[in-house]
Design a protein around this motif. Structure first.
Motif, PDB file in Angstrom:
ATOM      1  N   THR A  65       1.070  -1.220  -0.151  1.00  0.00           N
ATOM      2  CA  THR A  65       0.111  -0.350   0.529  1.00  0.00           C
ATOM      3  C   THR A  65       1.152   0.979   0.143  1.00  0.00           C
ATOM      4  O   THR A  65       0.681   1.955  -0.636  1.00  0.00           O
ATOM      5  CB  THR A  65      -0.637  -0.108   1.219  1.00  0.00           C
TER       6      THR A  65
ATOM      7  N   ASP B 250      -5.038   7.120  -8.627  1.00  0.00           N
ATOM      8  CA  ASP B 250      -5.530   5.806  -7.852  1.00  0.00           C
ATOM      9  C   ASP B 250      -4.776   4.929  -6.981  1.00  0.00           C
ATOM     10  O   ASP B 250      -4.474   4.340  -7.720  1.00  0.00           O
ATOM     11  CB  ASP B 250      -7.171   5.409  -7.945  1.00  0.00           C
TER      12      ASP B 250
ATOM     13  N   ARG C 131      -5.698   2.557  -5.591  1.00  0.00           N
ATOM     14  CA  ARG C 131      -5.925   1.251  -6.122  1.00  0.00           C
ATOM     15  C   ARG C 131      -6.426   0.489  -6.647  1.00  0.00           C
ATOM     16  O   ARG C 131      -5.955  -0.865  -7.429  1.00  0.00           O
ATOM     17  CB  ARG C 131      -6.930   1.302  -5.532  1.00  0.00           C
ATOM     18  N   ASP C 132      -5.622   1.308  -8.221  1.00  0.00           N
ATOM     19  CA  ASP C 132      -4.863   1.241  -9.277  1.00  0.00           C
ATOM     20  C   ASP C 132      -4.505   0.088  -9.104  1.00  0.00           C
ATOM     21  O   ASP C 132      -3.453  -0.862 -10.272  1.00  0.00           O
ATOM     22  CB  ASP C 132      -5.291   2.198 -10.351  1.00  0.00           C
TER      23      ASP C 132
ATOM     24  N   MET D  28      -3.423  -2.162  -7.315  1.00  0.00           N
ATOM     25  CA  MET D  28      -3.342  -3.125  -6.000  1.00  0.00           C
ATOM     26  C   MET D  28      -3.088  -4.102  -6.715  1.00  0.00           C
ATOM     27  O   MET D  28      -4.076  -4.891  -5.602  1.00  0.00           O
ATOM     28  CB  MET D  28      -3.633  -2.329  -5.094  1.00  0.00           C
ATOM     29  N   GLY D  29      -4.366  -4.386  -8.050  1.00  0.00           N
ATOM     30  CA  GLY D  29      -4.795  -5.353  -8.009  1.00  0.00           C
ATOM     31  C   GLY D  29      -4.083  -6.349  -8.898  1.00  0.00           C
ATOM     32  O   GLY D  29      -4.286  -7.549  -8.711  1.00  0.00           O
TER      33      GLY D  29
END
Length: 149
Positions: A23, A36, A38-39, A41-42
């Protein structure tokens, strides 16, 4: 198979702390690449790759410190697979002592104990903290020498 709950708890801490490091890498990459977090972390390894791509935009005085932190992160994130992606067996079922852990790709035996796992978790947290402190110093225009590495 019944495993010691302390060992399982320590293994869980490894999983959580590895995700925390990923993270931090994703936040760094997101800050630099306007993504982002989160983009990135996929998929496994994506956060580290994105963080390395984002190094081109780092101030020169910070680049060596980030490179060292990312090298450490890579080593730690690879090592976590020795624990997480492994074949676990309870040797006591065969009247032997302890837990046997075999890494699934190398078939190498891995030593596992609460102390080993907790020490490794601390290393993951330390690396995460290093990445965050570097990013905070850079964002706040403080010299890299202010960052305790």
């Amino acid at each position: 198979m019944v495993f010691d709950t302390d060992v399982l708890a320590a293994l869980g801490r490894v999983v959580v702390d590895a995700a925390g490091l990923e993270t931090a890498l994703a936040v760094f990459a997101g800050e630099r690449l306007a993504l982002d977090a989160r983009d990135t972390m996929g998929r496994p390894g994506m956060a580290l790759k994105a963080a390395r791509r984002a190094l081109h935009d780092v101030e020169a005085e910070f680049k060596p410190a980030y490179e060292a932190a990312f090298c450490e992160a890579e080593s730690l994130l690879l090592r976590r697979h020795e624990f997480i992606h492994a074949i676990w067996s309870d040797a006591s079922e065969d009247n032997l002592s302890g837990i046997t852990v075999i890494h699934m790709r190398t078939f190498r035996k891995v030593d596992v104990s609460v102390q080993i796992l907790d020490t490794f978790s601390q290393s993951l947290r330390d690396c995460r903290s290093k990445v965050i402190r570097l990013l905070a110093a850079e964002i706040n225009h403080r010299p890299v020498t202010d960052v305790i590495l």
